[in-house]
Scaffold this active site. Structure first.
Site, short mmCIF file in Angstrom:
data_model
loop_
_atom_site.label_atom_id
_atom_site.label_comp_id
_atom_site.label_asym_id
_atom_site.label_seq_id
_atom_site.Cartn_x
_atom_site.Cartn_y
_atom_site.Cartn_z
N GLU A 54 0.86 -1.18 0.00
CA GLU A 54 0.00 0.00 0.00
C GLU A 54 0.90 1.23 0.00
O GLU A 54 1.69 1.43 0.92
CB GLU A 54 -0.91 0.01 1.25
CG GLU A 54 -1.84 1.22 1.29
CD GLU A 54 -2.54 1.40 2.64
OE1 GLU A 54 -2.22 0.67 3.60
OE2 GLU A 54 -3.39 2.30 2.73
N ASP A 65 -5.34 10.00 9.61
CA ASP A 65 -4.08 9.42 10.07
C ASP A 65 -3.63 9.97 11.41
O ASP A 65 -3.86 11.13 11.73
CB ASP A 65 -2.99 9.67 9.02
CG ASP A 65 -3.13 8.73 7.84
OD1 ASP A 65 -3.12 7.51 8.07
OD2 ASP A 65 -3.27 9.22 6.70
#
Lengths: 268, 431
Positions: A54, A65
């Protein structure tokens, strides 16, 4: 809706099912700690036994995040990473990798580039799927993003979480493609000591809603996490833990043994 | 209870007011707005939307809202005819809506009260907020103290360092102020940090401080702030026997502008002007906050609108002498109104703002916030071009008391510098 996309990602996922193994999707931020090091990191992750790579395009406002990946985005952007350099690096990593590559990006860099052009470009590089965490199904009518992914045989991978209601899960299940990416707990990305105790029950419930394989991420950093999830999810996702390993606090060395670390996560 | 005017002309619920420029059910103003949020946030946004939609249909909620506005915030604020300024400029009549007289010195307290009441209905015990210069954070900390919420305010580390007075007050009011060390360490980074806290703690309420962010925030904060326009309607009708010809407001995220404009959108004769921060006047990215002059359509912080951004779609840093306008995005409804030609948007530089500041302080004895002074600066430029019977209403969204450090520095006030030095020396001597 079941779409007809079938690429290298589907082959890898079918292989996992057949061998009854839990796959490992490893995450990295393009351009972090440097362009060259991120490209080398991808090779080391594969060498350590990763099933899927990824690759995250850094963004200025990564709202899903946690501190580790935010900081990595920050460092990468400050050292000059753009969508164009990121695409060059994706091409380099895809060329070298034998395992499938998926790209993760917040929506704005894709929107700024043009969703259609972006999908066309990464599909031509051999990328198998796209993870866009800030684009819920309701915005499809405006954006035509899923349609663009479809046209270029890219899996538009949905992201859900234990906070998602049944209706939200159903809505996402209807358009799920490739696999479904679920977070393991409330919250943002980041390595944690313990997994949420409610996780297993939640994953088993997801199985009844989604037809695609399940990948679980957020907070996975130890072999016992991977073992605990075995059988309840098809793929575990490790991101922040790799960055933490690569750059433990106070350590400027970026040459730690990544293949051995990845290998240790998969040890039984 | 305020009287309101609806399409049907009958007095009704305050919140039962609609315009052709409103969002659809999914929060889209044309192609702007929406809910570009991670799935982790969607359930919280849906719950908030449901609670809000229910509250605005409840007369009890409306009574409570107006009760606290009147007894706590200090509403209605006066609409003041700036006669000296008008005469000096020799053109249209200038009225100043003095929002600086609200508790905490700005219009922000209005939507803070509204959201606090919603949070209470939802059984929330904790408020999360982002703040730039600390004005919104101070308003949130204030209502948190009043209503008994636990309160965490995220603020860019750069802002914490340069806005100590507001940090000081937030902490006295009982809020926990968390410096954000990521990105540019300013407002947009504080918004990101606050959203992350909310993702992690969905049992809290995120008290977003402007008409930005994912649906329902742009519509909800606009509805609360539209009290400003409603008051102006009443006040100007009494003073002039007609509606204003121009409404002027500064535009950061857009809460004070939407507040002034919204209740006039259906009145075609009323022209509306939003004033952005032209900053250093170079037009260079990073030197201003003029989104319409230097921005592009994009998606960030949960909504689609016009953003200052680089070629890769990374949100750019902005600059303005006024912290409240120093923001790279703009409320989606304002972007839509601009696209539809219903509002005009102009930019005013830091230098022009300081000139207008000196003018209004000395002629009217009103010290406006630097944000609001952007709107005044444009009114000063516009008024001489208008006939004497034309009427301009300027939203003075806040008081300039908070800007004493910035203004003293900008004006190069040596006595102020000496005072600061002596204060520090005396503080040190006590330790």
């Amino acid at each position: 809706m079941t779409n007809s996309i079938s690429n290298k990602l589907d082959t890898a996922l079918a292989g996992l099912k057949k061998s009854k193994k839990t796959g490992l999707m490893t995450h990295l931020v393009l351009g972090y700690p440097s362009r060259e090091r991120a490209i080398r990191l991808a090779a080391e992750l594969e060498e350590g036994g990763a099933t899927i790579l990824e690759l995250q395009i850094p963004f200025s406002d990564p709202i899903a995040d946690g501190p580790t990946i935010m900081k990595a985005c920050d460092v990468s952007l400050k050292s000059g990473t753009t969508v164009h350099t990121a695409l060059e690096d994706i091409a380099a990593i895809s060329r070298a990798a034998t395992i499938p590559v998926v790209v993760m990006s917040y929506y704005n860099p894709i929107f700024a580039f043009g969703a259609e052009a972006f999908c066309q470009k990464i599909a031509a590089m051999g990328v198998t799927g796209l993870i866009v965490p800030d684009l819920p199904p309701e915005e499809e009518a405006n954006e035509g993003f899923l349609a663009a992914c479809n046209r270029h045989s890219l899996h538009a991978i949905r992201v859900v979480s234990p906070a998602s209601t049944y209706q939200r899960l159903r809505l996402n299940a209807d358009i799920a493609s490739g696999f479904v990416y679920t977070t393991s707990r409330f919250g943002v990305t980041g390595a944690k000591a313990d997994l949420d105790p409610r996780l297993i029950g939640y994953l088993d419930r997801l199985r009844t809603i989604f037809r695609v394989p399940i990948a679980v991420g957020f907070g996975i950093s130890k072999p016992e996490h991977v073992r605990a999830i075995h059988g309840h999810a098809d793929v575990v996702i490790v991101g922040s833990a790799i960055i933490d390993f690569l750059h433990p606090s106070g350590d400027n060395s970026t040459n730690r043994n990544i293949p051995a670390f990845i290998h240790s996560l998969l040890s039984r | 209870m305020p009287s309101t005017q609806t399409k049907s002309g009958k007095p009704d619920l305050f919140f039962d007011y609609h315009t052709p420029f409103d969002a659809d059910e999914t929060g889209h103003f044309g192609s702007y707005g929406g809910r570009y949020a991670p799935e982790m946030l969607i359930p919280s946004l849906e719950a908030l939307d449901d609670a809000y939609s229910e509250a605005v249909r409840d007369p009890q909620f409306q009574n409570e809202f107006f009760y606290h506005l009147a007894t706590y915030a200090g509403r209605p604020t006066p609409l003041y005819y700036a006669e000296n300024l008008t005469k000096k400029l020799g053109g249209g009549k200038i009225y100043l809506k003095n929002e600086g007289l609200n508790l905490t010195g700005a219009h922000k307290i209005t939507h803070c009260i509204g959201q606090a009441l919603i949070a209470r209905r939802m059984g929330k015990k904790r408020l999360i907020a982002d703040t730039g210069a600390g004005q919104h954070g101070k308003a949130v900390a204030t209502i948190a103290a009043k209503f008994g919420f636990e309160c965490t305010v995220y603020m860019g580390a750069t802002d914490v360092a340069r806005q100590r007075p507001n940090v000081f007050w937030m902490e006295r009011l009982g809020a926990k102020v968390v410096p954000v060390e990521f990105g540019n360490k300013t407002l947009k980074d504080a918004v990101n940090a606050a959203m992350k806290d909310w993702i992690t703690n969905p049992d809290a309420h995120f008290l977003l401080g402007s008409t930005v962010g994912p649906h329902p925030y742009p519509s909800m904060n606009r509805d609360f702030q539209s009290v400003v326009g409603m008051e102006v309607r009443d006040q100007i009708s009494k003073a002039e026997g007609k509606l204003p010809d121009y409404l002027i407001a500064c535009v950061g995220g857009g809460s004070n502008a939407m507040g002034l404009f919204y209740r006039f959108l259906n009145d075609e004769t009323v022209q509306m002007i939003g004033v952005e921060a032209g900053g250093r006047g170079t037009g260079k990215l990073g030197d201003h906050a003029a989104r319409f002059a230097g921005g592009r359509v994009g998606v960030a912080e949960g909504y689609k609108s016009v953003f200052l951004q680089d070629e890769s779609g990374n949100i750019a840093s902005s600059h303005s002498v006024s912290a409240g306008l120093d923001y790279p995005g703009i409320g989606p409804q304002l972007a839509y109104l601009k696209e539809k030609g219903r509002i005009e948007v102009v930019a005013v530089t830091d230098a022009a703002v300081l000139e207008a500041f000196k003018l209004v302080v000395s002629t009217e004895g009103i010290i406006p916030a630097l944000e609001s002074t952007h709107a005044i600066a444009h009114a000063v430029a516009l008024a001489p071009k208008l006939a004497k019977d034309q009427v301009i209403v300027v939203n003075v969204s806040g008081s300039g008391d908070k800007d004493i450090f910035i203004i003293a520095e900008a004006l190069g006030d040596d006595k102020w510098r000496t005072f600061l030095r002596k204060t520090v020396a005396s503080y040190d001597a006590q330790k």
